[in-house]
Enzyme design. Sequence first.
Site: not given
Ligand SMILES: CC(C)(COP(=O)(O)OP(=O)(O)OC[C@H]1O[C@@H](n2cnc3c(N)ncnc32)[C@H](O)[C@@H]1OP(=O)(O)O)[C@@H](O)C(=O)NCCC(=O)NCCS
Length: 429
Positions: A267, A306, A362
Amino acid sequence: MTDSLTVRDNRTGQEYDVPILDGTIKAADVGKIRTAEGEPGLAVYDPGFVNTASCRSAVTFIDGDKGILEYRGYPIEQLAEKSNFLEVAYLLVHGTLPTQAEHEAWVHEITYHTFVHENVKTFMQGFRYDAHPMGMLMASVGALSTFYPDARNISDADNRHMQIVRMIAKMPTLGAWAYRHAQGKPYVYPDNDLSYTANFLSMLFKMSESKFEADPRLVKALDVLFILHADHEQNCSTNAVRSVGSSQVDPYSAVSAGVGALFGPLHGGANEAVLRMLRRIGSKENIPAFIEGVKNGNEKLMGFGHRVYKNFDPRATIIKKACEDVFEVTGVNPLLAIAQELEKIALEDEYFIKRKLYPNVDFYSGLIYEAFQFPPEMFTVLFAIGRTPGWLAQWVELVQDKEQKIARPKQIYTGDRTLDFVPASERWA
Ligand SMILES: CC(C)(COP(=O)(O)OP(=O)(O)OC[C@H]1O[C@@H](n2cnc3c(N)ncnc32)[C@H](O)[C@@H]1OP(=O)(O)O)[C@@H](O)C(=O)NCCC(=O)NCCS
């Protein structure tokens, strides 16, 4: 077109008409679907509430596809540019912008409630020298419930107002003292001549000078960061505040649960991870190899992507601008050049375009916080101070919502049944 869903239960062949209201069906209507009288009704399995609305809310609107964030209908971009944190706090809590008289009264009240009981100071001093400031904040805001036992009277609107004022006013004091504790520095009392955010900086950084006056550009940048974090509808910590608040406990206990939820790395902790990543990359030349690693699935590009925003995160655009203003005062953080180059390359790369991955809030906020010389453990404390009006606005909405009940999800039981207990004396014989 009728606003209903026709469901055929293939177990019984029976059909049900389930009304659709506001794009949702009522879980209670689903519960009417059952194989026979007396059998349990059909339930919905949704870990993490990914597709479940838990409340009606008029506080914050998000359209993730279009990159829209609005508090009480006002776009975040306009609030960040033209308003200030306390006015936004008023807007969130009361639902409308204040008149001049209301604004003055609100600022006055909050300013004069920044002090805490001396015993709060004593108890904070009792934490270990290396206590995490979020743990100290969570405990101390929860402890305020013991100083204000009247806060339990949550059905009284004036009483609720009093606790809201106290909490918005005291969070910076508690947060700043948690920081000073880790630094081994004396706690600084609030300076009520200063604005909300300027006073917070004074409580953080004042030493022997008689008055601490931060650069107004830094005050403005931090105020904007507070505005950007002030609410984000039903996120994990807000859900925690609502869930705990639904037991009708006092708001200090409910907000303390929100601080606990925010403490978690999924979070509030991503900006710290961005900083670690940028440090590891070290220089622009290493970016292509790093990006290749991300595309090969070795790791994630932190600060990108996101769950809700699939176009752009409107807060990221504002933060990028705030970053430039802060660096004008503090000098440029060498990690900024790496961040900018990384963003440029990623935004042009097919992998990120295809997956709709853009910088989130972030990506740049950690760089700003570092420029203020905050240690990473403080980043989430800043988030918590900013989020407090949002938590409270949502709590007030919950308390007044006649449809709300104590939060109590169902489960799918997967354990054993009807075992016969054998006393230890026989089991171990
Ligand atoms: C924020 C987050 C958890 C959202 O996740 P989500 O909505 O569940 O998206 P998914 O994990 O389903 O990702 C979809 C695709 O993009 C990829 N992806 C998502 N975020 C990514 C990232 N930051 N870097 C590289 N690849 C990423 C995933 O691997 C997935 O690829 P695939 O379809 O080949 O398997 C994710 O983007 C993430 O972990 N980001 C980095 C952490 C971060 O900055 N968090 C702060 C949020 S405010």
